[in-house]
Design a protein around this motif. Structure first.
Motif, PDB file in Angstrom:
ATOM      1  N   MET A   1       0.848  -1.198   0.000  1.00 46.31           N
ATOM      2  CA  MET A   1       0.000   0.000   0.000  1.00 46.31           C
ATOM      3  C   MET A   1       0.885   1.251   0.000  1.00 46.31           C
ATOM      4  O   MET A   1       1.824   1.371   0.798  1.00 46.31           O
ATOM      5  N   ASP A   2       0.609   2.171  -0.913  1.00 47.48           N
ATOM      6  CA  ASP A   2       1.393   3.392  -1.019  1.00 47.48           C
ATOM      7  C   ASP A   2       1.150   4.307   0.176  1.00 47.48           C
ATOM      8  O   ASP A   2       0.054   4.365   0.723  1.00 47.48           O
ATOM      9  N   THR A   3       2.171   5.010   0.555  1.00 47.11           N
ATOM     10  CA  THR A   3       2.071   6.008   1.613  1.00 47.11           C
ATOM     11  C   THR A   3       2.378   7.377   1.019  1.00 47.11           C
ATOM     12  O   THR A   3       2.841   7.504  -0.119  1.00 47.11           O
ATOM     13  N   MET A   4       2.142   8.410   1.809  1.00 43.65           N
ATOM     14  CA  MET A   4       2.460   9.763   1.368  1.00 43.65           C
ATOM     15  C   MET A   4       3.954   9.886   1.084  1.00 43.65           C
ATOM     16  O   MET A   4       4.372  10.597   0.154  1.00 43.65           O
ATOM     17  N   ASP A   5       4.765   9.189   1.882  1.00 38.38           N
ATOM     18  CA  ASP A   5       6.207   9.241   1.682  1.00 38.38           C
ATOM     19  C   ASP A   5       6.594   8.602   0.353  1.00 38.38           C
ATOM     20  O   ASP A   5       7.489   9.089  -0.342  1.00 38.38           O
ATOM     21  N   ASP A   6       5.925   7.505  -0.002  1.00 39.77           N
ATOM     22  CA  ASP A   6       6.174   6.873  -1.306  1.00 39.77           C
ATOM     23  C   ASP A   6       5.843   7.852  -2.429  1.00 39.77           C
ATOM     24  O   ASP A   6       6.608   7.980  -3.406  1.00 39.77           O
ATOM     25  N   ASP A   7       4.703   8.523  -2.310  1.00 37.34           N
ATOM     26  CA  ASP A   7       4.297   9.474  -3.345  1.00 37.34           C
ATOM     27  C   ASP A   7       5.302  10.616  -3.468  1.00 37.34           C
ATOM     28  O   ASP A   7       5.654  11.031  -4.584  1.00 37.34           O
ATOM     29  N   LEU A   8       5.766  11.115  -2.328  1.00 37.59           N
ATOM     30  CA  LEU A   8       6.732  12.210  -2.357  1.00 37.59           C
ATOM     31  C   LEU A   8       8.053  11.735  -2.954  1.00 37.59           C
ATOM     32  O   LEU A   8       8.691  12.463  -3.730  1.00 37.59           O
ATOM     33  N   TYR A   9       8.446  10.527  -2.610  1.00 35.45           N
ATOM     34  CA  TYR A   9       9.673   9.957  -3.185  1.00 35.45           C
ATOM     35  C   TYR A   9       9.558   9.877  -4.701  1.00 35.45           C
ATOM     36  O   TYR A   9      10.480  10.260  -5.430  1.00 35.45           O
ATOM     37  N   ARG A  10       8.423   9.394  -5.194  1.00 35.89           N
ATOM     38  CA  ARG A  10       8.226   9.302  -6.643  1.00 35.89           C
ATOM     39  C   ARG A  10       8.237  10.681  -7.294  1.00 35.89           C
ATOM     40  O   ARG A  10       8.802  10.866  -8.382  1.00 35.89           O
ATOM     41  N   ASP A  11       7.621  11.665  -6.636  1.00 33.44           N
ATOM     42  CA  ASP A  11       7.594  13.022  -7.179  1.00 33.44           C
ATOM     43  C   ASP A  11       9.020  13.581  -7.313  1.00 33.44           C
ATOM     44  O   ASP A  11       9.368  14.194  -8.331  1.00 33.44           O
ATOM     45  N   VAL A  12       9.822  13.387  -6.267  1.00 36.12           N
ATOM     46  CA  VAL A  12      11.192  13.925  -6.292  1.00 36.12           C
ATOM     47  C   VAL A  12      12.035  13.210  -7.342  1.00 36.12           C
ATOM     48  O   VAL A  12      12.766  13.849  -8.110  1.00 36.12           O
ATOM     49  N   THR A  13      11.942  11.882  -7.398  1.00 36.88           N
ATOM     50  CA  THR A  13      12.767  11.146  -8.366  1.00 36.88           C
ATOM     51  C   THR A  13      12.288  11.383  -9.803  1.00 36.88           C
ATOM     52  O   THR A  13      13.112  11.397 -10.727  1.00 36.88           O
ATOM     53  N   ASP A  14      10.989  11.572  -9.999  1.00 37.06           N
ATOM     54  CA  ASP A  14      10.501  11.936 -11.332  1.00 37.06           C
ATOM     55  C   ASP A  14      11.071  13.288 -11.750  1.00 37.06           C
ATOM     56  O   ASP A  14      11.509  13.476 -12.898  1.00 37.06           O
ATOM     57  N   PHE A  15      11.048  14.233 -10.814  1.00 40.01           N
ATOM     58  CA  PHE A  15      11.622  15.552 -11.083  1.00 40.01           C
ATOM     59  C   PHE A  15      13.111  15.431 -11.400  1.00 40.01           C
ATOM     60  O   PHE A  15      13.625  16.090 -12.318  1.00 40.01           O
ATOM     61  N   ALA A  16      13.806  14.570 -10.639  1.00 41.52           N
ATOM     62  CA  ALA A  16      15.248  14.394 -10.856  1.00 41.52           C
ATOM     63  C   ALA A  16      15.545  13.924 -12.270  1.00 41.52           C
ATOM     64  O   ALA A  16      16.488  14.401 -12.915  1.00 41.52           O
ATOM     65  N   HIS A  17      14.732  13.012 -12.786  1.00 42.96           N
ATOM     66  CA  HIS A  17      14.961  12.483 -14.124  1.00 42.96           C
ATOM     67  C   HIS A  17      14.636  13.506 -15.207  1.00 42.96           C
ATOM     68  O   HIS A  17      15.079  13.346 -16.354  1.00 42.96           O
ATOM     69  N   ASP A  18      13.887  14.544 -14.856  1.00 43.10           N
ATOM     70  CA  ASP A  18      13.565  15.589 -15.820  1.00 43.10           C
ATOM     71  C   ASP A  18      14.621  16.692 -15.866  1.00 43.10           C
ATOM     72  O   ASP A  18      14.556  17.586 -16.721  1.00 43.10           O
ATOM     73  N   THR A  19      15.572  16.653 -14.951  1.00 43.93           N
ATOM     74  CA  THR A  19      16.613  17.685 -14.920  1.00 43.93           C
ATOM     75  C   THR A  19      17.728  17.332 -15.900  1.00 43.93           C
ATOM     76  O   THR A  19      17.873  16.178 -16.302  1.00 43.93           O
ATOM     77  N   PRO A  20      18.554  18.317 -16.281  1.00 45.20           N
ATOM     78  CA  PRO A  20      19.670  18.039 -17.194  1.00 45.20           C
ATOM     79  C   PRO A  20      20.652  17.023 -16.606  1.00 45.20           C
ATOM     80  O   PRO A  20      20.788  16.906 -15.375  1.00 45.20           O
ATOM     81  N   THR A  21      21.349  16.321 -17.464  1.00 46.01           N
ATOM     82  CA  THR A  21      22.293  15.297 -17.027  1.00 46.01           C
ATOM     83  C   THR A  21      23.374  15.874 -16.121  1.00 46.01           C
ATOM     84  O   THR A  21      23.766  15.254 -15.123  1.00 46.01           O
ATOM     85  N   TRP A  22      23.862  17.073 -16.473  1.00 51.95           N
ATOM     86  CA  TRP A  22      24.932  17.670 -15.664  1.00 51.95           C
ATOM     87  C   TRP A  22      24.453  17.940 -14.244  1.00 51.95           C
ATOM     88  O   TRP A  22      25.224  17.827 -13.281  1.00 51.95           O
ATOM     89  N   PHE A  23      23.164  18.300 -14.110  1.00 53.02           N
ATOM     90  CA  PHE A  23      22.627  18.573 -12.784  1.00 53.02           C
ATOM     91  C   PHE A  23      22.498  17.277 -11.978  1.00 53.02           C
ATOM     92  O   PHE A  23      22.744  17.253 -10.773  1.00 53.02           O
TER      93      PHE A  23
END
Length: 217
Positions: A1-23
């Protein structure tokens, strides 16, 4: 079962993959570079405190010591909790930017965040003017651990608070006895010991010089 922390983790890592490679590469190396910078600041804080009163040098010396204690406490807690890394446990999350740590290298709390929190507070106590640098550094170091995908948000939050609290409490409890040790070291006949403790401030030297005379009266 997903938790709020799981959702936040996914949000941050999704954002990370959208940033430039150098970043992404910058975030990957930032934690280690941040630890190195904290190490340099420990040395500078000690060096500048050598010409201060014994209490100032005591706090500067305690800063790295309480950081080491915080790390040990974090490791003990990590071994007791056995929380799996989110890069393996969170369903539907993107692949972590860095390789997921091996099984048995548990997630809670974040050691890096604990060290960062303790170092930031220890240095802020030893050298208040750089608190504006050390505290944001610690927060960014903690965030980078979620950004690269190896920690939950609660791992780094607890790590920061654990490190900061331990550093503050331990420095407050031990400054006075360590300051007495510093005074003794400054009067030592061993050159290396006197060099490490430093000459102290002119005011403290005058006070120390006059103290025996007043005692004889």
């Amino acid at each position: 079962m997903d938790t709020m922390d799981d959702d936040l983790y996914r949000d941050v890592t999704d954002f990370a993959h959208d940033t430039p490679t150098w970043f992404q590469h910058l975030a990957e190396v930032w934690t280690e570079l941040g630890l190195l910078l904290f190490g340099v600041l420990f040395i500078v804080a000690w060096w500048r405190a050598r010409r201060g009163d014994p209490r100032a040098l005591a706090i500067a010396v305690l800063a790295p010591l309480v950081t080491a204690v915080a790390y040990v406490c974090s490791e003990l807690l990590k071994s007791a909790v056995d929380e799996e890394r989110p890069c393996r446990a969170v369903a539907g999350a993107v692949t972590s930017i860095v390789e997921c740590p091996a099984y048995g290298d548990w997630s809670f709390p974040s050691n890096h965040s604990t060290i960062a929190g303790a170092a930031a507070v220890g240095l802020a106590l030893a050298w208040p003017r750089i608190a504006a640098l050390t505290l944001p550094m610690a927060v960014l170091m903690a965030f980078s651990r979620v950004f690269v995908g190896v920690h939950y948000p609660h791992d780094v939050l607890v790590g920061l608070l654990l490190g900061a609290a331990l550093a503050f409490i331990l420095v407050r409890l031990t400054t006075r006895p360590v300051a007495r040790v510093v005074e003794a070291m400054r009067g030592s006949s061993t050159g290396v010991v006197r060099w490490f403790a430093g000459p102290g401030s002119p005011t403290s030297q005058v006070t120390s010089h006059r103290r025996p005379a007043s005692h004889r009266r």
